[in-house]
Motif scaffolding. Structure first.
Motif, PDB file in Angstrom:
ATOM      1  N   GLU A   2       0.818  -1.203   0.000  1.00 48.94           N
ATOM      2  CA  GLU A   2       0.000   0.000   0.000  1.00 48.94           C
ATOM      3  C   GLU A   2       0.855   1.257   0.000  1.00 48.94           C
ATOM      4  N   SER A   3       0.487   2.198  -0.844  1.00 49.44           N
ATOM      5  CA  SER A   3       1.194   3.476  -0.913  1.00 49.44           C
ATOM      6  C   SER A   3       0.699   4.406   0.175  1.00 49.44           C
ATOM      7  N   THR A   4       1.600   5.164   0.776  1.00 47.66           N
ATOM      8  CA  THR A   4       1.214   6.105   1.816  1.00 47.66           C
ATOM      9  C   THR A   4       1.277   7.540   1.318  1.00 47.66           C
ATOM     10  N   ALA A   5       1.467   7.729   0.023  1.00 52.42           N
ATOM     11  CA  ALA A   5       1.551   9.078  -0.541  1.00 52.42           C
ATOM     12  C   ALA A   5       0.226   9.800  -0.356  1.00 52.42           C
ATOM     13  N   GLY A   6       0.294  11.019   0.137  1.00 44.97           N
ATOM     14  CA  GLY A   6      -0.888  11.834   0.300  1.00 44.97           C
ATOM     15  C   GLY A   6      -1.725  11.504   1.514  1.00 44.97           C
ATOM     16  N   ARG A   7      -1.247  10.616   2.368  1.00 47.35           N
ATOM     17  CA  ARG A   7      -2.001  10.236   3.554  1.00 47.35           C
ATOM     18  C   ARG A   7      -1.261  10.696   4.788  1.00 47.35           C
ATOM     19  N   LEU A  48      -8.946  -1.159   2.020  1.00 48.27           N
ATOM     20  CA  LEU A  48      -8.567  -2.272   1.160  1.00 48.27           C
ATOM     21  C   LEU A  48      -9.060  -2.050  -0.270  1.00 48.27           C
ATOM     22  N   CYS A  49     -10.301  -1.629  -0.423  1.00 48.82           N
ATOM     23  CA  CYS A  49     -10.851  -1.375  -1.767  1.00 48.82           C
ATOM     24  C   CYS A  49     -10.100  -0.256  -2.469  1.00 48.82           C
ATOM     25  N   LEU A  50      -9.803   0.817  -1.741  1.00 44.37           N
ATOM     26  CA  LEU A  50      -9.065   1.922  -2.343  1.00 44.37           C
ATOM     27  C   LEU A  50      -7.673   1.480  -2.776  1.00 44.37           C
ATOM     28  N   ALA A  51      -7.031   0.663  -1.940  1.00 44.39           N
ATOM     29  CA  ALA A  51      -5.691   0.168  -2.267  1.00 44.39           C
ATOM     30  C   ALA A  51      -5.734  -0.757  -3.484  1.00 44.39           C
ATOM     31  N   GLU A  52      -6.718  -1.644  -3.540  1.00 46.88           N
ATOM     32  CA  GLU A  52      -6.804  -2.575  -4.660  1.00 46.88           C
ATOM     33  C   GLU A  52      -7.092  -1.864  -5.973  1.00 46.88           C
ATOM     34  N   LYS A  53      -7.827  -0.764  -5.907  1.00 44.77           N
ATOM     35  CA  LYS A  53      -8.115   0.005  -7.116  1.00 44.77           C
ATOM     36  C   LYS A  53      -7.003   0.984  -7.442  1.00 44.77           C
ATOM     37  N   GLY A  54      -6.028   1.115  -6.539  1.00 44.71           N
ATOM     38  CA  GLY A  54      -4.908   2.010  -6.769  1.00 44.71           C
ATOM     39  C   GLY A  54      -5.286   3.479  -6.701  1.00 44.71           C
TER      40      GLY A  54
END
Length: 90
Positions: A2-7, A48-54
């Motif tokens: 999972e990317s942490t950019a912008g969080r 999880l959904c946001l991560a899977e959709k990128g």
């Protein structure tokens, strides 16, 4: 992974800034802002959904034990006072 950019990490933003964040998200098309709690099952499913959709999103962690989900600022965004809340600017 999972990317942490912008969080943001917990404690980076105060709950008093929720209304400003919501207003800013409404003005910028395409921005996603996720208000969530770290140990909320429903919040985990949305992350999880946001991560899977990128999809990139801004993270705003609410401390349930401090009743941040019941603050007037958060209730202005979600009158039911439940987490998660996903705001979309467009």
């Amino acid at each position: 992974m999972e990317s942490t950019a912008g969080r943001q990490r917990p404690g980076d933003a105060s709950v008093s800034a929720l209304a400003a964040t919501a207003a800013a998200a409404g003005r910028v098309a395409g921005d996603l802002v996720l208000f969530h709690a770290a140990h909320s099952t429903c919040s985990q499913k949305v992350r999880l959904c946001l991560a899977e959709k990128g999809l990139a999103y801004q993270s705003r962690v609410l401390e349930i034990r401090r009743h941040e989900h019941l603050s007037p600022e958060y209730l202005a965004i979600n009158p039911n006072g439940v987490v998660p809340t996903l705001l979309h600017g467009g």
